[in-house]
Design an enzyme around this catalytic site. Structure first.
Site, PDB file in Angstrom:
ATOM      1  CB  CYS A  99     -38.425  36.203 -62.254  1.00 28.54           C
ATOM      2  SG  CYS A  99     -37.009  35.746 -63.237  1.00 28.54           S
ATOM      3  CE1 TYR A 138     -35.023  31.018 -69.059  1.00 33.19           C
ATOM      4  CE2 TYR A 138     -34.101  30.753 -66.849  1.00 33.19           C
ATOM      5  CZ  TYR A 138     -35.198  30.925 -67.686  1.00 33.19           C
ATOM      6  OH  TYR A 138     -36.466  30.993 -67.157  1.00 33.19           O
TER       7      TYR A 138
HETATM    8  C1  LIG Z   1     -41.433  33.031 -58.745  1.00 31.59           C
HETATM    9  C2  LIG Z   1     -40.143  32.318 -59.047  1.00 31.59           C
HETATM   10  C3  LIG Z   1     -39.185  32.950 -59.815  1.00 31.59           C
HETATM   11  C4  LIG Z   1     -37.963  32.316 -60.080  1.00 31.59           C
HETATM   12  N1  LIG Z   1     -36.976  33.001 -60.743  1.00 31.59           N
HETATM   13  C5  LIG Z   1     -35.729  32.474 -60.825  1.00 31.59           C
HETATM   14  C6  LIG Z   1     -34.631  33.251 -61.276  1.00 31.59           C
HETATM   15  O1  LIG Z   1     -34.751  34.451 -61.573  1.00 31.59           O
HETATM   16  N2  LIG Z   1     -33.422  32.651 -61.351  1.00 31.59           N
HETATM   17  C7  LIG Z   1     -33.240  31.342 -60.991  1.00 31.59           C
HETATM   18  O2  LIG Z   1     -32.119  30.834 -61.073  1.00 31.59           O
HETATM   19  N3  LIG Z   1     -34.253  30.607 -60.503  1.00 31.59           N
HETATM   20  C8  LIG Z   1     -35.478  31.142 -60.390  1.00 31.59           C
HETATM   21  N4  LIG Z   1     -36.485  30.419 -59.810  1.00 31.59           N
HETATM   22  C9  LIG Z   1     -36.179  29.100 -59.222  1.00 31.59           C
HETATM   23  C10 LIG Z   1     -35.868  29.282 -57.738  1.00 31.59           C
HETATM   24  O3  LIG Z   1     -34.722  30.088 -57.559  1.00 31.59           O
HETATM   25  C11 LIG Z   1     -35.661  27.934 -57.030  1.00 31.59           C
HETATM   26  O4  LIG Z   1     -34.567  27.294 -57.626  1.00 31.59           O
HETATM   27  C12 LIG Z   1     -36.888  27.034 -57.128  1.00 31.59           C
HETATM   28  O5  LIG Z   1     -38.059  27.765 -56.799  1.00 31.59           O
HETATM   29  C13 LIG Z   1     -36.770  25.810 -56.211  1.00 31.59           C
HETATM   30  O6  LIG Z   1     -36.577  26.207 -54.878  1.00 31.59           O
HETATM   31  P1  LIG Z   1     -37.786  26.252 -53.782  1.00 31.59           P
HETATM   32  O7  LIG Z   1     -38.416  24.897 -53.747  1.00 31.59           O
HETATM   33  O8  LIG Z   1     -37.102  26.627 -52.496  1.00 31.59           O
HETATM   34  O9  LIG Z   1     -38.761  27.297 -54.247  1.00 31.59           O
HETATM   35  C14 LIG Z   1     -37.722  31.015 -59.582  1.00 31.59           C
HETATM   36  C15 LIG Z   1     -38.719  30.365 -58.848  1.00 31.59           C
HETATM   37  C16 LIG Z   1     -39.911  31.007 -58.555  1.00 31.59           C
HETATM   38  C17 LIG Z   1     -40.921  30.312 -57.688  1.00 31.59           C
END
Ligand SMILES: Cc1cc2nc3c(=O)[nH]c(=O)nc-3n(C[C@H](O)[C@H](O)[C@H](O)COP(=O)(O)O)c2cc1C
Length: 382
Positions: A50, A206
């Site tokens: 997001c 959700y």
């Molecule tokens: C700013 C932000 C927004 C996120 N929005 C979503 C989203 O819209 N849908 C979703 O499934 N996960 C969302 N997540 C989770 C990420 O997709 C991801 O699963 C999580 O950050 C862990 O991965 P990473 O360690 O590579 O960041 C969001 C994470 C962050 C940091």
């Protein structure tokens, strides 16, 4: 024309042609991967994230630049953030939506640009249910009351997410049918916008997850109680998407493979679900995230902390999986694939911090299949 090779000059055509050098044995991360008729150039996926930057659910220049930069940066799949199927599905008032044609058209130019850069454009569709109507992270992620620009929320039950959160309206049979119609309409628009993969968001506490988890679902009808009843809304959602989404395009499903709370949805439930999905052959990949349904969760966070969840689902159900969560080291990402723990490496914050992570990872892993866009070629020294 480019004088050197007699080819149209990509700087004039606007296309990013990529010079493919002589092929060496590729690291796993840079091997192409195919789901149905869609082939991605590598196994790196930009995780849905997001941006909380939309007005009336409309994507704008921010979303184009944000997603476009990750496409030029070499990711194989570039996914939008969660795009919501009705106004009250939005997490915040600034989240993206796909309940009208104007929103579809705003997303279309982004999907087109992403595809022009050689990445597969993906869209995540979701509904926040009882976790909707909150402020942006930088405003404190607290519920916003209807009198202050928020809206009443819905869920599987009347149980609020946490103390101080609003009591949701429990969806009746009519409300569930209406949700499926909204999902069908959003799926149609996602296809019209040119996305090539659709991910259904059933994770992070959700709406669909609210049906799955016994922590949030205390219904006594055919949507609650037993495992089979709790997965019914998810299965109907998948069926609905598949009825609108072309047969030859892939469908991914993001789940929280565990709630990390005693008595909640757990990895055994996820494996059981994955076996059902494998048999039904409608879902092509399970994107294995975790948590989000209950503030009591205790998540053992460390690099690759969700890899065992992906590994268990992939190996026990025989279905393709993606793994996400602190996978920012190229060597770790490569070893996860080499070990057969996942089929895709899904990156969130690493790609926020560095849109060209895939190009740098290619260098680290000595792959020659991820060349810089010609416009940026001279930065190949880094
Ligand atoms: C700013 C932000 C927004 C996120 N929005 C979503 C989203 O819209 N849908 C979703 O499934 N996960 C969302 N997540 C989770 C990420 O997709 C991801 O699963 C999580 O950050 C862990 O991965 P990473 O360690 O590579 O960041 C969001 C994470 C962050 C940091």
């Amino acid at each position: 024309m480019n004088a050197k090779n007699n080819q149209p000059d990509s700087r004039q055509t606007g296309e990013t042609s990529r010079r493919i050098l002589k092929r060496d044995p590729q690291p796993n991360l840079f091997k192409p991967i195919t789901f149905r008729k869609i082939t991605a150039r590598n196994r790196i996926m930009l995780s849905p994230m997001c941006q909380y930057s939309a007005k009336d659910g409309l994507a704008d220049d921010w979303h184009l630049v944000h997603l476009g930069a990750r496409a030029t940066g070499g990711a194989g799949f570039v996914f939008t953030e969660a795009v919501h199927i009705e106004p009250r599905a939005r997490i915040t008032p600034h989240c993206l939506g796909l309940w009208n044609d104007e929103q579809r058209d705003a997303l279309k130019r982004i999907a087109e640009f992403v595809a022009q850069q050689g990445a597969v454009p993906g869209i995540q569709l979701g509904h926040a249910g009882r976790k909707a109507s909150v402020g942006r992270p930088w405003e404190g992620t607290r519920p916003i009351a209807p009198d202050y620009g928020g809206w009443p929320v819905i869920s599987a039950s009347n149980k609020p997410y946490a103390d101080g959160w609003p009591e949701p309206e429990k969806l009746g049979r009519k409300g569930i049918d209406q949700q499926l119609e909204l999902l069908a309409a959003a799926t149609r628009r996602a296809h019209q916008a040119g996305f090539q993969v659709l991910e259904l968001h059933a994770a992070h506490g959700y709406l669909i997850h609210q049906f799955l988890s016994p922590l949030s679902n205390d219904r006594d009808d055919e949507y609650g109680g037993s495992f089979d009843n709790r997965i019914r809304f998810l299965l109907q959602s998948i069926e609905t998407v598949r009825s609108e989404w072309p047969e030859n395009l892939p469908l991914f499903l993001r789940i929280s493979a565990t709630d990390w709370v005693e008595g909640g949805w757990n990895i055994d439930d996820s494996i059981r679900l994955a076996k059902i999905l494998k048999t039904a052959s409608q879902v092509d990949l399970i994107d294995c995230s975790s948590g989000g349904s209950d503030p009591r969760q205790k998540i053992p966070i460390h690099p690759g902390y969700q890899v065992p969840l992906s590994s268990a689902i992939k190996n026990e159900a025989g279905i393709a999986t993606g793994t996400v969560g602190l996978l920012h080291g190229p060597d770790l990402a490569e070893s996860v694939l080499a070990n057969g723990d996942a089929d895709l490496i899904i990156l969130g914050r690493a790609l926020l911090a560095d849109p060209v992570w895939p190009l740098r990872a290619a260098k680290t892993l000595k792959s020659n299949s991820a060349p810089w866009p010609v416009q940026y070629e001279r930065s190949d020294i880094f």
